[in-house]
Design an enzyme around this catalytic site. Sequence first.
Site, PDB file in Angstrom:
ATOM      1  N   SER A 104       4.875  -1.033 -11.011  1.00 38.20           N
ATOM      2  CA  SER A 104       3.531  -1.563 -11.333  1.00 38.20           C
ATOM      3  C   SER A 104       3.577  -2.423 -12.593  1.00 38.20           C
ATOM      4  CB  SER A 104       2.556  -0.402 -11.567  1.00 38.20           C
ATOM      5  OG  SER A 104       2.365   0.319 -10.385  1.00 38.20           O
ATOM      6  N   GLY A 117       2.475  -4.578  -1.300  1.00 33.91           N
ATOM      7  CA  GLY A 117       1.016  -4.623  -1.388  1.00 33.91           C
ATOM      8  C   GLY A 117       0.550  -5.022  -2.773  1.00 33.91           C
ATOM      9  N   SER A 137      -8.526   2.347  -5.983  1.00 36.30           N
ATOM     10  CA  SER A 137      -7.370   1.455  -5.837  1.00 36.30           C
ATOM     11  C   SER A 137      -7.164   0.608  -7.086  1.00 36.30           C
ATOM     12  CB  SER A 137      -7.553   0.536  -4.625  1.00 36.30           C
ATOM     13  OG  SER A 137      -6.596  -0.502  -4.665  1.00 36.30           O
ATOM     14  N   ASP A 144       1.537   7.738  -4.685  1.00 38.22           N
ATOM     15  CA  ASP A 144       2.801   7.403  -4.000  1.00 38.22           C
ATOM     16  C   ASP A 144       3.750   8.603  -3.895  1.00 38.22           C
ATOM     17  OD1 ASP A 144       1.862   4.823  -3.761  1.00 38.22           O
ATOM     18  OD2 ASP A 144       2.911   4.096  -5.545  1.00 38.22           O
ATOM     19  N   LYS A 183      -0.636   2.519   3.438  1.00 42.63           N
ATOM     20  CA  LYS A 183       0.515   2.139   2.601  1.00 42.63           C
ATOM     21  C   LYS A 183       1.539   1.388   3.462  1.00 42.63           C
ATOM     22  CE  LYS A 183      -1.243   3.948  -1.085  1.00 42.63           C
ATOM     23  NZ  LYS A 183      -1.705   3.062  -2.171  1.00 42.63           N
TER      24      LYS A 183
HETATM   25  O1  LIG Z   1      -1.583  -1.134  -8.861  1.00 43.54           O
HETATM   26  C1  LIG Z   1      -0.434  -0.778  -8.534  1.00 43.54           C
HETATM   27  O2  LIG Z   1       0.586  -1.197  -9.118  1.00 43.54           O
HETATM   28  C2  LIG Z   1      -0.285   0.193  -7.433  1.00 43.54           C
HETATM   29  C3  LIG Z   1      -1.385   0.863  -6.967  1.00 43.54           C
HETATM   30  C4  LIG Z   1      -1.348   1.822  -5.847  1.00 43.54           C
HETATM   31  O3  LIG Z   1      -1.903   1.210  -4.701  1.00 43.54           O
HETATM   32  P1  LIG Z   1      -3.492   1.210  -4.396  1.00 43.54           P
HETATM   33  O4  LIG Z   1      -4.169   0.399  -5.398  1.00 43.54           O
HETATM   34  O5  LIG Z   1      -3.590   0.605  -3.016  1.00 43.54           O
HETATM   35  O6  LIG Z   1      -3.891   2.654  -4.421  1.00 43.54           O
HETATM   36  C5  LIG Z   1       0.071   2.274  -5.521  1.00 43.54           C
HETATM   37  O7  LIG Z   1       0.095   2.919  -4.271  1.00 43.54           O
HETATM   38  C6  LIG Z   1       1.049   1.143  -5.544  1.00 43.54           C
HETATM   39  O8  LIG Z   1       2.359   1.605  -5.319  1.00 43.54           O
HETATM   40  C7  LIG Z   1       1.069   0.431  -6.878  1.00 43.54           C
HETATM   41  C1  LIG Z   2       2.331   1.765  -1.968  1.00 48.68           C
HETATM   42  C2  LIG Z   2       3.376   1.264  -2.617  1.00 48.68           C
HETATM   43  O1  LIG Z   2       3.545  -0.049  -2.992  1.00 48.68           O
HETATM   44  P1  LIG Z   2       2.759  -1.370  -2.569  1.00 48.68           P
HETATM   45  O2  LIG Z   2       1.330  -1.009  -2.280  1.00 48.68           O
HETATM   46  O3  LIG Z   2       2.919  -2.269  -3.738  1.00 48.68           O
HETATM   47  O4  LIG Z   2       3.450  -1.919  -1.358  1.00 48.68           O
HETATM   48  C3  LIG Z   2       4.483   2.160  -3.048  1.00 48.68           C
HETATM   49  O5  LIG Z   2       5.349   1.674  -3.786  1.00 48.68           O
HETATM   50  O6  LIG Z   2       4.551   3.348  -2.668  1.00 48.68           O
END
Ligand SMILES: O=C(O)C1=C[C@@H](OP(=O)(O)O)[C@@H](O)[C@H](O)C1
Ligand SMILES: C=C(OP(=O)(O)O)C(=O)O
Length: 448
Positions: free
Chosen positions: A29, A101, A174, A326, A353
């Site tokens: 992150s 994501g 989120s 996660d 996810k």
């Molecule tokens: O802001 C971030 O860096 C993240 C937020 C989370 O997702 P969500 O915002 O969809 O919960 C997490 O699952 C992802 O691995 C990293």
């Molecule tokens: C949900 C995750 O990442 P992202 O949403 O960035 O694909 C993760 O790393 O578990």
Amino acid sequence: MSHPAPRPLRAKAPAGPLSGRLAVPGDKSISHRALMFGAVAVGTTEIAGLLEGEDVLRTAAAMRALGAEVEKLGPGAWRVAGRGVGGLVEPADVLDMGNSGTAARLLLGLLSGHPIFAVMTGDASLRRRPMKRVTDPLSASGAQFWTREGGRLPLAVRGATDPLPIDYVLPVASAQVKSACLLAGLCAPGTTRVVEKEPTRDHTENMLRHFGATVWVEDTPEGRVVRLVGQPELVAAPVLVPGDPSSAAFPIVAALLVPGSRVVVENVGLNPLRTGLITTLREMGAALRIENERVAGGEPVGDIVAEYTEMKGIEVPPGRAPSMIDEYPVLAVAAAAARGVTRMRGLAELRVKESDRLSATAALLAANGVNAAIEGDDLIVQGTGGAIPGGGTVETHMDHRIAMSALVMGLASEMPVSVDDAAFIDTSFPGFATLMNGLADGEVLGAP
Ligand SMILES: O=C(O)C1=C[C@@H](OP(=O)(O)O)[C@@H](O)[C@H](O)C1
Ligand SMILES: C=C(OP(=O)(O)O)C(=O)O
């Protein structure tokens, strides 16, 4: 990384305990954010400890395509010459965010505030994930989006010429949606306001301040209110990325499950909005200690000492989900080894996810002789009291965390556990197999 060749991998129980000290790669992150903020700051941002996983490399490539100079100086050492807030340029080609994501959603926030046209895609996993959760609030800034059916990638965006500040109450917990709104707010005049009913990771807020923006955070009866004063001059600032607590989770759970083990994971980020797994494992009775607690690069960090423990099943409250979102697949593996039942509540977000992690986790357990059930948004695991049968092959569905969780389970099962594809582990934890093998006497993760 869009179509890597499948790499099957198998984990078997080590001959003796796991032991040693290790450092996991940098926080994913924080790494994405460091590159993005560096690209819209004035001056040169030096980053140390950047995660060089596929997801973050996608962000680095995108920031280059948008006109920032992004350069690798050495292992984990990167330099970004920024273009200032509002200074990104139109990319000449499609932005491919691979499996990530976070890269896709945060970047859509940034693009919304620039008067440019861009097309974004991702791999088959990312193209299944919902983007409407960001395109809806970002449209209020004046940005326009054209998406595939169901609000999915590929999509095209035309950022706003005169972006408006967004005022948005998050319908889901989120950090990605919150961050997308805040990043759009950088280019808008006035104050951007985001309200979250449940606090999510606050790395965006922390890094905005670190680069000189004015951000207020207030806990109110409505929820946590985050306000950003728009059009700040972001000034380049050095970023020291701590070890990723979401990656540390795997060697930690492995040490808790393999009899006699003692493992120290050094320099792990301990932001309280990320440490839900530590709280939960401790409630299960885990012998976990934190040593050498300190603040580094503006984030709390410490060394986590994990020792083998016979754990017990518990109920994990839904309110804890954002602080360990996660970590549920690997928690489910710990629950499979524990005595008694573990009920993890309120896991709807796991369905969107890299895979549907709720069903992938239940299937992971079932394939290895552990009873698990999904009731509504809850996952219920019947602990085996340390006698996980194993012997299964787990379908990972392009999901790094499903792959690593299954392999950790194989270290503590009666029979080896295989995964159909370990390639996606490189998105967040390059070197995972080598590192885990380094804790054992002899190879425990290898070709099936
Ligand atoms: O802001 C971030 O860096 C993240 C937020 C989370 O997702 P969500 O915002 O969809 O919960 C997490 O699952 C992802 O691995 C990293
Ligand atoms: C949900 C995750 O990442 P992202 O949403 O960035 O694909 C993760 O790393 O578990």
